[in-house]
Every structure is written in C-alpha cells, then in structure tokens.
Design a protein around this motif. Structure first.
Motif, short mmCIF file in Angstrom:
data_model
loop_
_atom_site.label_atom_id
_atom_site.label_comp_id
_atom_site.label_asym_id
_atom_site.label_seq_id
_atom_site.Cartn_x
_atom_site.Cartn_y
_atom_site.Cartn_z
N ALA A 252 2.07 10.95 -5.35
CA ALA A 252 3.01 11.55 -6.30
C ALA A 252 2.46 12.83 -6.93
O ALA A 252 3.20 13.79 -7.16
CB ALA A 252 3.35 10.54 -7.40
N ASN B 186 5.34 16.37 -6.79
CA ASN B 186 6.28 16.41 -7.92
C ASN B 186 6.95 17.78 -8.03
O ASN B 186 6.85 18.59 -7.12
CB ASN B 186 5.56 16.00 -9.21
N SER B 187 7.59 18.05 -9.18
CA SER B 187 8.31 19.32 -9.31
C SER B 187 7.42 20.45 -9.82
O SER B 187 7.88 21.58 -9.97
CB SER B 187 9.51 19.17 -10.25
N SER C 259 -1.49 4.28 -10.69
CA SER C 259 -0.09 4.33 -11.14
C SER C 259 0.61 2.98 -10.89
O SER C 259 0.08 1.94 -11.25
CB SER C 259 0.60 5.50 -10.43
N PHE D 19 13.58 12.24 -5.97
CA PHE D 19 13.58 13.01 -4.73
C PHE D 19 13.69 14.51 -4.99
O PHE D 19 14.37 14.93 -5.93
CB PHE D 19 14.79 12.60 -3.87
N LEU E 227 0.84 -1.20 0.00
CA LEU E 227 0.00 0.00 0.00
C LEU E 227 0.87 1.25 0.00
O LEU E 227 1.99 1.22 0.51
CB LEU E 227 -0.89 0.01 1.25
N ALA F 285 1.49 14.91 -14.76
CA ALA F 285 0.55 15.99 -14.43
C ALA F 285 -0.40 16.21 -15.61
O ALA F 285 -1.62 16.17 -15.46
CB ALA F 285 1.31 17.26 -14.08
C1 LIG Z 1 9.74 14.17 -7.04
C2 LIG Z 1 8.89 14.01 -8.29
C3 LIG Z 1 8.93 14.99 -9.27
C4 LIG Z 1 8.09 14.88 -10.40
N1 LIG Z 1 8.00 15.94 -11.25
C5 LIG Z 1 7.03 15.94 -12.20
C6 LIG Z 1 6.76 17.13 -12.93
O1 LIG Z 1 7.34 18.19 -12.70
N2 LIG Z 1 5.80 17.07 -13.90
C7 LIG Z 1 5.09 15.92 -14.15
O2 LIG Z 1 4.23 15.91 -15.04
N3 LIG Z 1 5.30 14.79 -13.43
C8 LIG Z 1 6.23 14.79 -12.45
N4 LIG Z 1 6.40 13.67 -11.67
C9 LIG Z 1 5.57 12.48 -11.94
C10 LIG Z 1 4.12 12.71 -11.50
O3 LIG Z 1 4.04 13.12 -10.16
C11 LIG Z 1 3.31 11.44 -11.71
O4 LIG Z 1 3.49 11.05 -13.05
C12 LIG Z 1 1.81 11.67 -11.48
O5 LIG Z 1 1.59 12.22 -10.22
C13 LIG Z 1 1.01 10.39 -11.67
O6 LIG Z 1 -0.34 10.68 -11.40
P1 LIG Z 1 -1.40 9.52 -11.19
O7 LIG Z 1 -2.70 10.16 -10.88
O8 LIG Z 1 -1.36 8.60 -12.35
O9 LIG Z 1 -0.86 8.66 -9.96
P2 LIG Z 1 -0.54 9.08 -8.43
O10 LIG Z 1 -0.45 10.54 -8.23
O11 LIG Z 1 0.62 8.23 -8.03
O12 LIG Z 1 -1.84 8.60 -7.68
C14 LIG Z 1 -2.07 7.26 -7.34
C15 LIG Z 1 -2.90 7.25 -6.07
O13 LIG Z 1 -3.35 5.93 -5.83
C16 LIG Z 1 -3.41 5.74 -4.45
N5 LIG Z 1 -3.43 4.30 -4.18
C17 LIG Z 1 -2.52 3.38 -4.58
N6 LIG Z 1 -2.87 2.16 -4.14
C18 LIG Z 1 -4.04 2.29 -3.46
C19 LIG Z 1 -4.89 1.40 -2.78
N7 LIG Z 1 -4.62 0.07 -2.68
N8 LIG Z 1 -6.02 1.88 -2.18
C20 LIG Z 1 -6.33 3.19 -2.28
N9 LIG Z 1 -5.52 4.10 -2.91
C21 LIG Z 1 -4.41 3.65 -3.49
C22 LIG Z 1 -2.16 6.47 -3.93
O14 LIG Z 1 -2.26 6.81 -2.56
C23 LIG Z 1 -2.09 7.69 -4.84
O15 LIG Z 1 -2.67 8.83 -4.26
C24 LIG Z 1 7.27 13.72 -10.57
C25 LIG Z 1 7.27 12.72 -9.60
C26 LIG Z 1 8.06 12.86 -8.47
C27 LIG Z 1 8.00 11.78 -7.43
#
Ligand SMILES: Cc1cc2nc3c(=O)[nH]c(=O)nc-3n(C[C@H](O)[C@H](O)[C@H](O)COP(=O)(O)OP(=O)(O)OC[C@H]3O[C@@H](n4cnc5c(N)ncnc54)[C@H](O)[C@@H]3O)c2cc1C
Length: 440
Positions: free
Chosen positions: A73, A77-78, A240, A259, A6, A380
């Motif tokens: 994430a 992010n940045s 994700s 990070f 998780l 994003a």
């Molecule tokens: C330090 C850093 C810098 C970055 N910089 C950039 C940037 O500048 N620009 C950019 O576009 N991208 C950036 N990224 C990548 C970007 O943050 C991700 O690609 C994006 O947030 C993915 O969005 P998502 O909605 O697909 O998944 P996520 O934001 O990962 O959301 C998935 C959600 O699922 C939830 N979840 C998972 N398993 C379970 C479960 N079993 N039960 C309930 N909930 C669950 C998690 O808690 C999470 O909130 C960066 C990432 C990091 C770590």
C-alpha cells in the motif's frame, strides 16, 4: 505451507510500473539471529528500521517483507503526505489531541523531506498543499464544516472559487475548494523504493520472504518463512491489516480496499487542450468522493471506490479491475470531457486498515512485540512517525514525541461478529457512495 493470509498486491500499479528495473531480491534463507526484526516494508517498517539503526548502530536489524519494496500500500497510494488530522480526528472534542496529531504528522513530513534531500530521492516531492474540492451543494456544506474545523485548529486555509480552480485544475467540474498549504505530494513508489535502497548499513533488507508464523519461546521471537527463519528478542510489526494474521487486533481492524487509475503522460497537444497546471492534488470535500491528481509528469490520477475485503491477501480480480477502470473512466470524462479519449492505462487496488472508532493502534502487544497498525487510510505521514516512535518504544528511550503518540493512540474498537460486520460495512460503503454520488 500457506497457513495465513499473505499480501498479494496486483502488478498493475502505475507508480511502480514507471520505476527503473530493480536488482533481484535478497530472500530469507537458513536460520538467522537478529537483535531486532521488523516485518513490513511500508512507511512504518522503513521508519522503524531506520530509527532502530540510529539508536543501535551495532545491532543486527532485519527488515523483511513478503513482496518487493513499494509493491504494498505504501507504494500504491495517491501520494498525499497530509499534515492535518484525519476528518474524524478533526471532529474530536479534545483540542490537545488534534494539536498533537498535527505536530506528529509535521514531524513525519520533515523526516521524509530530510531523507529525500539527503539521498536525492527522485520522487516528485513538492510542497503543493492540497485542495479539498466540492462539486455540489452537499460538498460545499462539507467544506463549510471543514472551514470551521480549520478555524478551531488555528490553521491557515484559503477558499478557491470556480474560476481560479478552473485555471489550476483544467476543469469546471468543481464549484469551490479550500486549499490548505501544509500537505506534500510525491510519487509513492519512487519514495518508498528510494528509502528502501538507502537504508542504514546495519539494516538487512529481505524481500519476497513471507513470514508464515511468529511464536514466542524463552524470551525470543521465532519468525518462520518458507526457506528460513529469524530469531530475535524484539519484533516490530509494520504489517497494517496483516497484523491480524499473527493473531493480534483480530476483531478490531477492518480491511478496506480502494482503487486508483492514471493516464499516460498527456502529449503537448493534449496539454494545450487541458489548459490547467501541473503538480496539484485534490481530495473530495465529501470523503466518499473522488481524489484527483495531476502529476509533475503530466499524468492525471483518479482514486475512488471502497470495498470491504475480508480476503485481503488476494489481489484484485481482472473482472473487478475492469469494472473499476470503467468507473474511473467515467469520473475522468466527467471532469475532463475535452480529454475523454485519453485512456487510463493502469488501474490498481490497495488495502489498508481502518477501525470503527478511527483510533490508531501503537504500542506493545506482548513481551518483546510491538506494532503500529491501523492507519485509517492516511498512512504516509502516520506510518513514518509511528514507525519511528515504535523503535523508540522498543529500545526503551523516552521523549515528548513518544508521550504525544501514546496520548493520541488507543485501542481500535471491537467489531461485531460476521456476518453482521460484513453486512454493516457493505451497507455503510453503499450508503456513503449513494449520498455522495454527485461528488464521485
Ligand atoms: C489507492 C490508495 C490510495 C491511498 N492514498 C493515500 C494518500 O494519498 N495518503 C496517505 O497518507 N495514505 C494513502 N493511502 C493509505 C496508505 O497507503 C497506507 O495508510 C500506508 O501505506 C500504510 O503504511 P504501512 O507501512 O503501515 O503499511 P503497508 O504499506 O500496508 O505495509 C505493510 C507491509 O507488510 C507486508 N506484509 C504483510 N504481511 C506480511 C507477512 N506475513 N510477511 C512479510 N511481509 C508482510 C506487506 O507486503 C506490506 O508491504 C492510500 C491507500 C491506497 C490503497
């Protein structure tokens, strides 16, 4: 009853730390029946829920996350919302694919902008574009290659030389950069939380409610949490890398952690010493290098270092965070020797999914089950547009945008088995780090 990995993101994310306190979470309790359920409150899940609510205003839609909104994430992010396709997609021989990716990312940007304006979300949203900066000749070579890709794509760009860069960035560290105008900057935790607080009225948001398992019976999906369950005919996953935990794309997604650290806001005296501008963002010419931002509220952010994290549910250990903080402090001091005493007050990590062929997965996994997974680190914009269109797919509505996203997505390639996978990824990360050590 922890059966699966998780999410447990650390509590040291700077963006999240400056948000106002939030109300206690509404959690999943008892047996709930929904018309649609979405797991994951990141960019993908939020966009999917909003679009479903628009398409099905009378439906009961439940959006559930293991953590608080913006702790994942998407809130750590940045803060770049990038219009251009990812580097590896830019190199793709299919011109149509690149144009479609560009147009999908721009749809996402307009969508986010509309929401920010409509709900007056205070998230430092700005049309700053983005610098891609080189430190050494190696970086400059990457920029020349990038220039060619921009020419092929027919996209505007501008070379920015050292002197001009110094005036904007307050540092002489970079030799040259290319500025592209179409990316936006934002405060990710504020944006994600703002979207979570302004969901349509038929979306119920349940936080701190980890889903431990999903099962399909008699045309219904059963989501089981710690203190309750949800039954729904249609389930959308915006999880994700955690999509693997439900048994899908298991050997195709790679969990990567990167990070970031930031300073406190610079004082007036430090701003005098800094001498650069506010509100800009720079990504590295060489992708293994360092991302740098100066926020609208005077904080400098540094992001670098990648780790393959097979145990992606675990938060970063204190020891790793300290080590990363030291690396970041060095990168900061190298760029801003005049500010070397300014401490990096927060250091955090975040996990996302990549695939070996840099292909994003979008689509139906099983009857009544849909997913957008594998953002390749630029989620994003991608999460926003793919979440929206996943809702279209789930309700069976048709559009050119849906056809476009199906054209540009595919199946992430299979990974080799462990231990070869771990060894291979570790080696690739170390090699990239060594090759671009002067750009770090
Ligand atoms: C330090 C850093 C810098 C970055 N910089 C950039 C940037 O500048 N620009 C950019 O576009 N991208 C950036 N990224 C990548 C970007 O943050 C991700 O690609 C994006 O947030 C993915 O969005 P998502 O909605 O697909 O998944 P996520 O934001 O990962 O959301 C998935 C959600 O699922 C939830 N979840 C998972 N398993 C379970 C479960 N079993 N039960 C309930 N909930 C669950 C998690 O808690 C999470 O909130 C960066 C990432 C990091 C770590």
């Amino acid at each position: 009853m922890n059966m699966i990995n998780l999410p447990h993101d650390d509590h040291s994310c700077g963006w999240y730390s400056v948000l106002p306190p939030v109300q206690p979470a509404t959690q999943l309790r008892d047996a709930q029946q929904a018309d649609y359920a979405i797991i994951g409150v990141g960019f993908s899940g939020l966009a999917a829920a909003r679009r479903l609510a628009e398409l099905k205003p009378n439906a009961r839609i439940i959006l559930v996350d293991a953590q608080r909104v913006a702790e994942g994430a998407s809130g750590r992010n940045s803060g770049f919302v990038i219009d251009l396709p990812h580097k590896f997609s830019l190199e793709h021989p299919d011109e149509t694919l690149k144009q479609k990716l560009l147009s999908l990312n721009r749809i996402a940007i307009s969508q986010l902008q509309r929401l920010i304006e409509r709900y007056e979300i205070d998230c430092q949203w700005s049309a700053s574009g983005k610098y891609q900066g080189a430190v050494t000749e190696r970086g400059e070579k990457h920029l020349e290659h990038f220039e060619q890709l921009m020419k092929n794509l027919g996209e505007p760009y501008r070379w920015v030389e050292k002197e001009e860069l110094k005036k904007v960035l307050g540092t002489e560290y970079y030799s040259r950069a290319i500025h592209t105008p179409g990316s936006y900057l934002m405060q990710p935790a504020a944006l994600v939380q703002g979207m979570g607080q302004n969901l349509p009225q038929n979306v119920e948001l349940l936080e701190q409610s980890p889903i431990q398992s999903i099962a399909h019976r008699d045309g219904q999906w059963l989501l089981t949490g710690n203190n309750g369950s949800i039954t729904t005919p249609k389930l959308l996953l915006g999880t994700s890398i955690f999509t693997k935990e439900f048994g899908y794309l298991k050997n195709r997604l790679l969990p990567v952690m990167t990070f970031a650290s930031w300073t406190r806001p610079l004082t007036d005296a430090e701003m005098q010493v800094y001498q650069g501008e506010l509100n800009w963002g720079l990504t590295p010419a060489d992708h293994a290098g360092t991302t740098l931002r100066m926020t609208a509220d005077r904080r400098i952010l540094i992001r670098n270092t990648y780790k393959h994290v097979p145990k992606y549910g675990k938060s970063v250990s204190e020891q790793t965070r300290q080590w990363v903080n030291t690396q970041h402090q060095q990168a900061f001091a190298a760029r801003f020797p005049q500010l070397a005493d300014v401490p990096l007050t927060h250091t955090w990590g975040g996990v996302y999914a990549i695939s070996r062929n840099f292909t994003n997965f979008f689509g139906q996994l099983e009857d009544g089950l849909y997913a957008s997974a594998c953002d390749n680190g630029v989620g994003a914009a991608w999460g926003t547009v793919s979440g929206t269109l996943l809702a279209d797919l789930a309700v069976g509505s048709d559009s050119q945008d849906l056809a476009d996203i199906q054209y540009v997505t595919g199946m992430p390639s299979l990974n080799p088995p462990e231990p070869f996978l771990g060894m291979g990824v570790k080696f690739r990360i170390q090699l990239a780090k060594w090759q671009s050590r002067k750009e770090l």
